[in-house]
Design a protein around this motif. Structure first.
Motif: not given
Length: 735
Positions: A361-380
């Motif tokens: 994700r490229g949004g502000e909340m991802a950049a701040l860590g408010e959501v973990p999805f800036a680069r997220y690897y949580g898929s098996v």
């Protein structure tokens, strides 16, 4: 016995976080469904507007202009003499390149008397996106027999909401915003985020409006009979204020030319059924719209509005579905995911060396860590699917050069599968989120309640999903064949042996005789989740299922507990958490059905493929634009009624859009073999609603061929209408 009514809201207990699982990322439906919406996208920008072409004029819905996970325009409303115009009609071009809206004036009254009757003004509103800019053209025409004077106003604004805010998350703090005019023709809306980044929306008007403020532009028009007045607006996302936007017509022509170039090497499909043709054309147009040019190549963004970004699993499965008709998609997906493959352990993002991206994700909340999805690897499953796609891409294209360039990423992915992906060493890859902020379930059914036991309790501990073991099996077999072609004989032998051992362990650990299928998963205690689910159908796709059990699995999937009449449900009717209105526990997902259809074809169950193809075709015939959505409800089919829609489903979504092409592949049994220079149709069969299918520009290495397949009751014939190259085309019959 007491009865609690829904109106007794004071006595309703709030839903706990445990009951809704990953609550911050849940897409809430808190009100009535919004009205009809139109969607446009180009690369990292997308727009959602209502049927009048407005944004934010009506409550509810994710309307607006979005760029890189931020809403850059939340309001754009057109008023004529201070009133909303009347809608004549709106439609989007067949190739999704442009939205056209036709409007007219309402009756205008002064002191209760009509001073201008309705339907004298025609307002044509045209809208398209290209390279981070929204282009709008208004054409106001006077069809009266006398001059008409009017005011035409555009109201605009931006909340610069992060996409996760639009989805319903609340933030304790936000950045600062400012609005200002710049000269007579430019308005700048700016937001300084808490991440230190300034995001700017620039509105440029042509001609300059007589009245311009930071929130409204007003034109005073005096139109002679038959006169037309055009007004142009360019809305740039993060564009320099004085950066010249292209003229409207030139930008539109270049955008369409770009679309044609993108689609040039794709195989097209035309059939004898006009409704299916509409479905295929819409799917092709949606896939082209969702494709995004990245530094690594084209990538299918997952879906609009919530998933218009790089998703690993979605991109990989979409590329698998499109491999036969456009293998260039797979090349772009593999390169991009290899570029972002994890190289270190980071619990906050569920990253481990070798893992393939789940989401970025490229949004502000991802950049701040408010959501973990800036680069997220949580898929098996993204990691084995990456390896599988790499092997199948090599087999489809013979492009060993690309695979060689990716080999270090492939080996890192294999090392994760056999290492951190299997922490207890039992031969099955498992998942357990590294932090409470991550996704609780990390397979494709990632709802908090999607993995459960037969009596209803949720599975706990490290979970090994059935279909993921199948992905690993298929990945090791396909990349093993590729390794052999690259001269890596010892590695090929090892991978093939590992796949065989996995299949043996899998049968012992997952088969459930009492449900006639495979367990949904093993929980952290290695206990089977003995639930009848569509996951078993995806196992057919991977080829891990023993032939003597494949027929039992297939029969169950096409029986009334699973098959709704429109498609196969994710969970069979009668299971503990079955709910036809749920996201993953009883709904119908087109892409899931597509993979099941390919699995049925693999095992020779072509009559079942026919049944599934017809159900999804019939469902699409009821859908707006003949567009299959992300999912729809799993209610049983009833006569003279269409399927029940799911209220917050993405539409379009990439793997749903690719589904019709998977169904064609399954029905025809398409196999493309560059090593033998053969195009094979294995046990081809067309469903009863389809007499003829023509594939144009089917490519195999240097060969280009047009093939027509015709149905003769239960048999088919083929005709080669055009061929450039030496590849052989043949029908192959086998059990």
């Amino acid at each position: 016995m007491s009865i609690q009514t829904l109106s007794d809201t004071t006595s309703l207990a709030p839903i706990s976080k445990e009951e809704v699982g990953e609550l911050p990322f849940y897409i809430a439906a808190t009100g009535p469904a919004s009205g009809p919406r139109w969607t446009l996208k180009h690369d990292d920008a997308f727009a959602v507007v209502d049927s009048l072409g407005d944004m934010g004029a009506a409550a509810a819905g994710p309307n607006g202009l979005f760029f890189e996970d931020t809403r850059f325009l939340s309001r754009l409303e057109l008023l004529v003499n201070g009133q909303q115009p009347l809608l004549l009609g709106s439609n989007i071009r067949d190739d999704n390149s442009m939205l056209s809206v036709d409007l007219t004036n309402p009756d205008f009254l002064i002191d209760g008397k009509i001073v201008l009757q309705k339907d004298l003004l025609h307002i044509s509103r045209t809208f398209f996106l290209w390279r981070g800019t929204a282009y709008v053209r208004l054409a106001v025409s006077n069809h009266a027999d006398r001059p008409i004077g009017l005011s035409l106003s555009l109201l605009y604004g931006s909340d610069f909401a992060d996409l996760f805010e639009v989805r319903g998350m609340r933030r304790a703090h936000r950045g600062s915003a400012e609005r200002r005019t710049n000269g007579k023709d430019i308005v700048s809306l700016a937001y300084r985020g808490l991440d230190g980044i300034t995001r700017t929306t620039t509105l440029t008007f042509d001609p300059p409006p007589p009245e311009l403020s930071a929130s409204e532009a007003t034109y005073r028009l005096d139109l002679a009979p038959g006169q037309m007045q055009p007004i142009y607006l360019a809305i740039g996302c993060n564009a320099a204020e004085r950066q010249q936007a292209k003229p409207f017509l030139k930008g539109l022509l270049e955008a369409r030319r770009e679309l044609r170039v993108r689609a040039r090497d794709t195989t097209s499909v035309e059939t004898s059924n006009e409704v299916l043709n509409e479905m295929l054309c819409q799917s092709a147009a949606d896939l082209q719209m969702l494709m995004t040019e990245t530094p690594q190549g084209r990538y299918p963004y997952a879906g609009i509005p919530w998933y218009s970004t790089t998703f690993g699993r979605d991109g990989l499965i979409t590329a698998l579905q499109m491999l036969w008709c456009d293998p260039s998609v797979a090349r772009g997906v593999l390169r991009r995911l290899a570029a972002y493959q994890a190289t270190r352990t980071d619990p906050a993002s569920d990253a481990e060396p070798g893992k393939i991206l789940h989401e970025m994700r490229g949004g502000e909340m991802a950049a701040l860590g408010e959501v973990p999805f800036a680069r997220y690897y949580g898929s098996v499953d993204s990691t084995p699917l990456f390896v599988l796609l790499a092997g199948l891409y090599a087999e489809r294209t013979g492009d060993l050069g690309t695979v060689k360039a990716l080999w270090s990423a492939i080996e890192a992915a294999l090392a994760w599968i056999d290492g951190p992906g299997d922490p207890d060493g039992d031969g099955f890859i498992e998942y357990c989120r590294a932090t409470e902020l991550g996704l609780a379930n990390q397979g494709w059914k990632d709802s908090f309640d999607a993995v459960f036991h037969a009596d209803g309790p949720l599975a706990e501990g490290r979970i090994a999903l059935a279909e993921v073991q199948g992905y690993v099996f298929a990945a090791k077999r396909s990349i093993g064949r590729c390794a052999r072609r690259l001269g890596r004989v010892e590695q090929a032998d090892r991978l093939e042996a590992e796949a065989r051992r996995l299949a043996e362990r899998f049968e012992t650990a997952f088969w459930c005789p009492d449900i006639g299928s495979y367990a949904l998963a093993l929980d952290g205690h290695k206990e089977q989740c003995r639930v009848a689910t569509s996951n078993a159908g995806q196992l057919l796709f991977t080829g891990i299922v023993r032939p003597d059990r494949a027929a039992e699995v297939a029969a169950g999937l096409l029986g009334p507990r699973f098959f709704s009449g429109w498609g196969i449900r994710t969970v069979a009717q009668g299971q503990a958490r079955y709910n036809p209105m749920s996201y993953h526990n009883g709904s119908v997902w087109p892409h899931d059905n597509a993979l099941i259809a390919l699995g049925l074809a693999r095992y020779g169950f072509k009559q079942a493929v026919d049944q599934l193809f017809k159900g999804l075709f019939d469902a699409a015939s009821y859908m707006d634009l003949r567009r299959l959505p992300e999912l729809f409800c799993g209610f049983r089919r009833q006569a003279n009624r269409g399927p029940t829609l799911y209220p917050v489903a993405c539409s379009p979504q990439a793997w749903a859009s690719a589904t019709p092409f998977s169904l064609i592949e399954a029905a025809l049994g398409l196999e493309l073999d560059p090593e033998r220079d053969e195009i094979r149709l294995r046990n081809p069969r067309l469903p009863s609603f389809l007499d003829e299918v023509t594939l144009r520009n089917l490519r195999l290495a240097e060969t280009r061929v047009d093939i027509t397949i015709r149905r003769h009751r239960h048999d088919v014939s083929i005709e080669i209408a055009r061929q450039q190259g030496e590849a052989q085309v043949a029908i192959v019959s086998s059990r």
